[in-house]
Design a protein around this motif. Structure first.
Motif, PDB file in Angstrom:
ATOM      1  N   GLU A   7      19.771   9.288   9.595  1.00  0.00           N
ATOM      2  CA  GLU A   7      19.410  10.709   8.775  1.00  0.00           C
ATOM      3  C   GLU A   7      20.673  11.268   8.268  1.00  0.00           C
ATOM      4  O   GLU A   7      20.625  11.678   7.376  1.00  0.00           O
ATOM      5  CB  GLU A   7      19.160  11.586  10.058  1.00  0.00           C
ATOM      6  N   ARG A   8      21.527  10.784   9.301  1.00  0.00           N
ATOM      7  CA  ARG A   8      22.876  10.906   8.706  1.00  0.00           C
ATOM      8  C   ARG A   8      22.993   9.763   7.280  1.00  0.00           C
ATOM      9  O   ARG A   8      23.087  10.797   6.052  1.00  0.00           O
ATOM     10  CB  ARG A   8      24.024   9.649   8.970  1.00  0.00           C
ATOM     11  N   ARG A   9      22.080   9.131   6.702  1.00  0.00           N
ATOM     12  CA  ARG A   9      22.063   8.614   5.658  1.00  0.00           C
ATOM     13  C   ARG A   9      21.665   9.301   4.876  1.00  0.00           C
ATOM     14  O   ARG A   9      21.872   9.334   3.392  1.00  0.00           O
ATOM     15  CB  ARG A   9      21.233   6.793   5.890  1.00  0.00           C
ATOM     16  N   GLU A  10      20.543   9.898   5.025  1.00  0.00           N
ATOM     17  CA  GLU A  10      19.847  10.887   4.283  1.00  0.00           C
ATOM     18  C   GLU A  10      20.150  11.778   3.976  1.00  0.00           C
ATOM     19  O   GLU A  10      20.098  12.110   2.628  1.00  0.00           O
ATOM     20  CB  GLU A  10      17.818  11.104   5.415  1.00  0.00           C
ATOM     21  N   ARG A  11      21.147  13.153   4.983  1.00  0.00           N
ATOM     22  CA  ARG A  11      21.963  13.660   4.771  1.00  0.00           C
ATOM     23  C   ARG A  11      22.793  13.528   3.170  1.00  0.00           C
ATOM     24  O   ARG A  11      23.226  14.060   2.549  1.00  0.00           O
ATOM     25  CB  ARG A  11      22.302  14.483   6.355  1.00  0.00           C
ATOM     26  N   VAL A  12      23.411  12.098   3.732  1.00  0.00           N
ATOM     27  CA  VAL A  12      24.425  11.601   2.239  1.00  0.00           C
ATOM     28  C   VAL A  12      23.539  11.824   0.907  1.00  0.00           C
ATOM     29  O   VAL A  12      24.421  12.523   0.020  1.00  0.00           O
ATOM     30  CB  VAL A  12      24.655   9.867   2.395  1.00  0.00           C
ATOM     31  N   ARG A  13      22.554  11.381   0.959  1.00  0.00           N
ATOM     32  CA  ARG A  13      21.836  10.757  -0.580  1.00  0.00           C
ATOM     33  C   ARG A  13      21.437  12.603  -0.874  1.00  0.00           C
ATOM     34  O   ARG A  13      22.242  12.593  -1.871  1.00  0.00           O
ATOM     35  CB  ARG A  13      20.128  10.239  -0.284  1.00  0.00           C
ATOM     36  N   GLU A  14      20.888  13.509   0.075  1.00  0.00           N
ATOM     37  CA  GLU A  14      20.588  14.610  -0.252  1.00  0.00           C
ATOM     38  C   GLU A  14      22.128  15.473  -1.082  1.00  0.00           C
ATOM     39  O   GLU A  14      21.832  16.133  -1.913  1.00  0.00           O
ATOM     40  CB  GLU A  14      20.396  15.784   0.634  1.00  0.00           C
ATOM     41  N   ALA A  15      23.411  14.561   0.040  1.00  0.00           N
ATOM     42  CA  ALA A  15      24.566  16.188  -0.158  1.00  0.00           C
ATOM     43  C   ALA A  15      24.824  14.855  -2.101  1.00  0.00           C
ATOM     44  O   ALA A  15      25.349  15.935  -2.311  1.00  0.00           O
ATOM     45  CB  ALA A  15      25.584  15.832   0.462  1.00  0.00           C
ATOM     46  N   LEU A  16      24.885  13.955  -2.299  1.00  0.00           N
ATOM     47  CA  LEU A  16      24.867  13.690  -3.561  1.00  0.00           C
ATOM     48  C   LEU A  16      23.834  14.047  -4.665  1.00  0.00           C
ATOM     49  O   LEU A  16      24.160  13.357  -5.837  1.00  0.00           O
ATOM     50  CB  LEU A  16      24.575  12.040  -3.349  1.00  0.00           C
ATOM     51  N   ALA A  17      22.077  14.136  -4.578  1.00  0.00           N
ATOM     52  CA  ALA A  17      21.829  13.844  -5.515  1.00  0.00           C
ATOM     53  C   ALA A  17      22.454  15.967  -5.191  1.00  0.00           C
ATOM     54  O   ALA A  17      21.846  16.303  -6.820  1.00  0.00           O
ATOM     55  CB  ALA A  17      20.599  14.199  -4.932  1.00  0.00           C
ATOM     56  N   ALA A  18      22.921  16.821  -4.549  1.00  0.00           N
ATOM     57  CA  ALA A  18      23.310  18.301  -4.905  1.00  0.00           C
ATOM     58  C   ALA A  18      23.775  18.325  -5.746  1.00  0.00           C
ATOM     59  O   ALA A  18      24.260  19.277  -6.847  1.00  0.00           O
ATOM     60  CB  ALA A  18      23.468  19.110  -3.847  1.00  0.00           C
ATOM     61  N   VAL A  19      25.368  17.124  -6.313  1.00  0.00           N
ATOM     62  CA  VAL A  19      26.339  17.259  -7.031  1.00  0.00           C
ATOM     63  C   VAL A  19      26.065  16.579  -8.168  1.00  0.00           C
ATOM     64  O   VAL A  19      27.073  15.914  -8.665  1.00  0.00           O
ATOM     65  CB  VAL A  19      27.617  16.880  -6.131  1.00  0.00           C
ATOM     66  N   GLY A  20      24.009  16.595  -7.749  1.00  0.00           N
ATOM     67  CA  GLY A  20      23.768  15.638  -9.191  1.00  0.00           C
ATOM     68  C   GLY A  20      24.696  13.669  -9.788  1.00  0.00           C
ATOM     69  O   GLY A  20      24.985  13.604 -11.065  1.00  0.00           O
ATOM     70  N   LEU A  21      25.075  12.857  -8.423  1.00  0.00           N
ATOM     71  CA  LEU A  21      25.152  12.277  -8.536  1.00  0.00           C
ATOM     72  C   LEU A  21      23.878  10.823  -8.113  1.00  0.00           C
ATOM     73  O   LEU A  21      23.161  11.016  -7.663  1.00  0.00           O
ATOM     74  CB  LEU A  21      26.501  11.475  -7.462  1.00  0.00           C
ATOM     75  N   PRO A  22      23.916   9.578  -8.411  1.00  0.00           N
ATOM     76  CA  PRO A  22      22.954   8.781  -8.232  1.00  0.00           C
ATOM     77  C   PRO A  22      22.962   8.725  -6.972  1.00  0.00           C
ATOM     78  O   PRO A  22      24.180   8.474  -5.834  1.00  0.00           O
ATOM     79  CB  PRO A  22      23.294   7.082  -8.743  1.00  0.00           C
ATOM     80  N   THR A  23      21.800   8.151  -5.973  1.00  0.00           N
ATOM     81  CA  THR A  23      21.332   7.825  -4.914  1.00  0.00           C
ATOM     82  C   THR A  23      21.012   6.268  -4.561  1.00  0.00           C
ATOM     83  O   THR A  23      20.448   6.100  -3.660  1.00  0.00           O
ATOM     84  CB  THR A  23      20.130   8.783  -4.141  1.00  0.00           C
TER      85      THR A  23
END
Ligand SMILES: Nc1ncnc2c1ncn2[C@@H]1O[C@H](COP(=O)(O)OP(=O)(O)OP(=O)(O)O)[C@@H](O)[C@H]1O
Ligand code: SF4
Ligand SMILES: [Mg+2]
Lengths: 323, 591
Positions: B445-461
């Motif tokens: 879950e943590r890894r998933e949330r990391v990806r979401e947060a990165l996506a939210a700031v427009g970074l590659p996941t």
């Protein structure tokens, strides 16, 4: 207005040309009967046959015939009937008034009924009255005239014996008063006119109803209501007045339909209009008569369109600028 | 006290469904307000909120049966009247200038005839008398005989708008309803219509019910304002109070979405969309879009009632202060090896508030104490005195566990990203760190949330990107990673300390826009600390100016920028970068 006049001239020419060409595209020619040895009208003498062809101008090249035809028509000379050997102009003068009487009567009745009914149905949209009117108008406008005419003839002419079965007036009748004459003419006119009215009224009703419904949804109708105007004023002064604009154009477009419908109904009721004349002339390939009739019909249709243009110009200030 | 001219109580307009089996459309759903003779009230709200529907209901223009509740005009009940009874009321007592003047006139009659029509119908005036009256009315709205003789299609939209007003005034109504009189007009025409309406109401004593989403026009025309949202009133009060200090979250959002010559902030809409009237949300209709909604909001409908002197429909009494700091004080002591120990009062008695969904800019020159204040607010430093209340709960000064839980809802974006992250961690580890500390969720879950947060700031996941180290990133990317880290715990408040100062201008602009978008979408509070006024003015709803450890000035951005009270603020404004064209002493053009 200049452009419009030019447009009118061009359509007139196109119509005249078509009138010339169409009968000649029919198989056979007017002298076929005279040249057919098996026909009772066969002319034995070949010199006579040639002089006949010459007399009617049929031996000349098509271009020449066309030029003669155009020149004649413009002079008002529609030629000579080959079958009846009488001037076409004279034939038309005898039959056209009957056709006009029938067409105009039916057209006026259908318009009046269509407009009043359409306006009322739209005003009470969705009510039982509206639904009944829509259904009956769809039926009326889709039933073949032949069928409605027959039924009317059988019911009112034959069974009930209220109205005469055929003709435009009682033969050899002498009228004491104009009133008597009018009654006789009206009685003969009634069945054909009702048949034609029924054929015409449906589309008029539906058109007025539709355009009225459109108008009723317009902002200005809401404003008119908000202004506290009376129902009558809302309905007639504002709604119907606007809904009539598309109706006028429809009326012009429908004039041709009404005329041809009249011709057909005339044969059915043996009415003395141009209907029978056209039928018999087509069978006999009597070019000059066919041409003459269609020139007149086309002129009437074009005239109706001009009239509609003028009317819509009167009815719709937005068009005054566009002209 | 006499009864009001217009008294609307629990008015509902409910349209039958288009197809059977569908729910009806509850377009106006329980609206109450009153309007005194000669007064003015504006109804504002987004498109589709039911304004026009409400206006039409007051004239009985909806089909029978769709309107319920009560509308009283001078004591007479109007709801349920039949058309015959409505007729004499319409235009004589209540007139409506409709929203769309362009299509409001019958195309086949001249303007004069249409304006005079109600006079002939209601007052029995002759055609000539009506035309004379119409001419006078048309002159009053600044038009001429020519316009009277024209057909609707011959006139411009603005002219029709005025003629609509002239027509509405023809029978001298007690109540004039004007629906969007200024929409779709250029600024000049708009100003004229406003002046005209003011003059009319002043001269004739006509009560005005203005329907509009033009808040500037509302501020100039109406004494009272009622905010309509999805068929219900959200906030009602004196126009000046409501527009300068909106209290309902919706009003607040409406105002911050409103383009106004005097606001500096870039526009941000209210997140989400107006609900469809056939499917209104349960409870508070605004809750799906409200940034501070609590459980009760989903279940119970808030009544319109007084909260601290304002009529609001909100369970929480309106917009809440997300963060309220009072009397914060912080002194640093330098143990001088060169001289006697010195006390530096970095923060001196500072109080501030950040509301839900608000962007507050904190500006001041270097050393004014901005960063210290920021660190106090997020708990990286402890103040000597003062209190911080966050979402209604006091933050204990010495980190209790409850307070730690609260603190994860306040995140800091530090000034220098290279300073704040360990060079040995990967992108994934950096962003995940707060989750690890809070022990939130399973590793997956943590890894998933990391990806979401990165996506939210427009970074590659991509995994490859997650495995990178800080030195493998550009400055802008690293700053985004740091923002992602701040977002990963889904904070309610972000304190961003010079978040873009390390970046070039174009990257700055991108990041600031990004922050603003994220803030708007998530409805967080954002305290943006910067020395760059030009940057802050783009995003801040409110600006605080700090100097020598104190806040010396604060207010709505537009106000602070347009009328700075403090000399220091003026100096800051002057110092803000702008193009000041170089001219020679003669001031002339180059040869
Ligand atoms: N006759 C109707 N039947 C069903 N729904 C309707 C009807 N009239 C309006 N609505 C709906 O009611 C809602 C409100 O419409 P209304 O015209 O009152 O909005 P408004 O606030 O005036 O918007 P705008 O600012 O765009 O003028 C819309 O969702 C609209 O689709
Ligand atoms: S806090 Fe609740 S009641 Fe208040 S506006 Fe938001 S959702 Fe509605
Ligand atoms: Mg509207």
């Amino acid at each position: 207005m200049k452009r419009r006049a030019l447009g009118f001239l061009i359509s007139l020419w196109a119509v005249l040309t078509l009138n010339f060409l169409l009968p000649r595209l029919l198989p056979g020619d007017p002298l076929a009967a005279l040249l057919d040895p098996s026909s009772s009208a066969y002319v034995f003498n070949s010199a006579t046959r040639a002089s006949l062809a010459e007399y009617y101008g049929l031996d000349r090249p098509l271009v020449q015939q066309y030029a003669d035809y155009l020149a004649g028509t413009l002079r008002g000379d529609l030629g000579q009937s080959i079958r009846l050997n009488r001037p076409v102009g004279e034939l038309l003068r005898a039959h056209l008034p009957w056709t006009l009487l029938l067409t105009l009567t039916a057209l006026s009745a259908a318009s009046l009924l269509g407009v009043l009914g359409g306006a009322e149905a739209a005003w009470r949209r969705g009510s039982a009255t509206d639904k009944a009117l829509v259904v009956s108008s769809v039926i009326a406008s889709n039933a073949p005239v032949f069928f409605t005419g027959m039924i009317l003839l059988i019911v009112f002419g034959a069974r009930l014996d209220w109205l005469p079965l055929a003709g435009g007036r009682t033969a050899f009748a002498r009228y004491g008063t104009p009133w008597e004459a009018a009654r006789d003419y009206a009685a003969h006119l009634a069945l054909p006119a009702v048949t034609l009215t029924l054929a015409l009224v449906g589309s008029k009703f539906l058109l007025v109803r539709n355009s009225m419904i459109g108008v009723l949804g317009e902002d200005y109708m809401l404003v008119a209501r908000a202004k506290g105007l009376s129902t009558g004023r809302l309905k007639r002064h504002h709604a119907l007045r606007n809904a009539l604009i598309p109706f006028v154009h429809h009326l012009a477009a429908h004039a041709g339909f009404a005329l041809t419908g009249a011709l057909f109904i005339e044969t059915l009721f043996n009415y003395p209009g141009m209907g029978r004349l056209v039928f018999e002339s087509v069978v006999a390939r009597d070019y000059p008569v066919i041409q003459g009739v269609f020139v007149v019909v086309s002129a009437l249709v074009l005239g109706a369109n001009l009239l509609a243009d003028w009317l819509s110009y009167r009815l719709d200030p937005r068009r005054r600028e566009a002209l | 006290m006499s009864a009001p001219l217009l008294n609307v109580h629990d008015l509902r307009v409910i349209f039958a469904p288009a197809a059977p089996g569908q729910p009806p459309a509850r377009v106006v759903d329980g609206v109450s307000f009153a309007l005194d003779a000669g007064d003015s009230l504006a109804i504002v709200g987004e498109t589709g909120s039911g304004k026009t529907t409400l206006a039409r209901a007051l004239l009985g223009l909806h089909p029978a049966g769709s309107v319920s509740g009560s509308v009283q005009l001078g004591g007479q009940e109007l709801v349920g009247l039949d058309e015959g009874r409505w007729r004499p009321l319409r235009w004589q007592r209540i007139a409506l200038a409709v929203q769309n003047a362009g299509t409001a006139f019958d195309p086949v009659y001249r303007m004069g005839e249409q304006i005079g029509e109600p006079l002939r119908e209601h007052r029995g005036l002759s055609s000539a008398e009506a035309t004379a009256r119409a001419a006078a009315l048309v002159a009053q709205v600044g038009l001429t005989e020519r316009h009277l003789r024209a057909y609707p299609h011959q006139l411009s939209g603005g002219e029709k708008q005025r003629l609509m007003l002239a027509m509405a005034l023809s029978c001298d109504p007690e109540l004039l309803i004007v629906d969007e009189p200024t929409s779709g007009q250029d600024m000049l025409a708009r100003a004229q219509v406003i002046a005209l309406l003011r003059a009319i109401c002043a001269q004739r004593g006509t009560a005005l019910l203005l329907i509009s989403h033009d808040l500037a026009a509302v501020s100039q025309l109406a004494g009272q304002v009622a905010v309509l949202y999805a068929g219900k009133l959200a906030e009602v009060g004196a126009t000046r109070d409501v527009l300068s200090a909106p209290r309902h979250p919706y009003t607040w959002g409406l105002l911050s979405a409103y383009p106004d010559m005097s606001t500096a902030r870039d526009l941000s809409g209210i997140r989400g969309q107006m609900p469809d009237p056939t499917h209104p949300p349960t409870g508070c209709r605004f809750h799906p879009r409200c940034t501070q909604a609590v459980d009760e909001c989903r279940r119970v409908e808030p009544p319109l009632q007084l909260h601290n002197g304002r009529r609001l429909a909100c369970h929480l009494g309106g917009l809440r202060a997300l963060l309220r700091a009072e009397g914060l004080r912080k002194t640093f002591t330098t143990n001088g090896h060169l001289g006697p120990a010195q006390n530096v009062e970095a923060v001196r008695n500072v109080s501030l508030e950040v509301y839900e969904g608000e962007v507050v800019g904190l500006v001041g020159e270097t050393g004014s104490g901005k960063s210290t204040l920021g660190r106090l607010l997020v708990g990286l430093l402890d103040p000597e005195s003062g209190s911080i209340v966050f979402e209604g709960n006091p933050l204990a000064l010495n980190n209790g566990s409850a307070s730690r839980h609260l603190r994860r809802r306040i995140q800091l974006i530090p000034q220098d990203p290279f300073d704040s992250v360990s060079p040995y961690l990967t992108v994934c580890q950096i962003v995940r760190e707060p989750l690890d500390v809070q022990r939130a969720g399973t590793p997956a879950e943590r890894r998933e949330r990391v990806r979401e947060a990165l996506a939210a700031v427009g970074l590659p996941t991509l995994d490859a990107f997650l495995a990178r180290h800080p030195h493998e990133l550009s400055g802008g990317q690293l700053q985004r990673v740091v923002i992602a880290r701040a977002l990963v715990l889904e904070p309610k408040l972000i304190v961003a300390d010079e978040p873009v100062s390390m970046l070039d201008a174009s990257e700055q602009a991108k990041l600031i826009t990004l922050l603003e978008d994220i803030q708007n979408e998530r409805g967080m509070g954002l305290l943006l600390i910067s020395h760059d006024l030009a940057l802050v003015r783009k995003v801040a709803d409110r600006i605080l100016v700090m100097r020598d450890g104190q806040i010396i000035e604060g207010g709505p951005s537009s106000q602070v920028l347009a009328q700075p009270q403090h000399e220091y603020t003026r100096a800051l404004l002057r110092a803000a970068p702008s193009f000041d064209w170089y001219t020679t002493s003669s001031g002339g053009n180059r040869p």
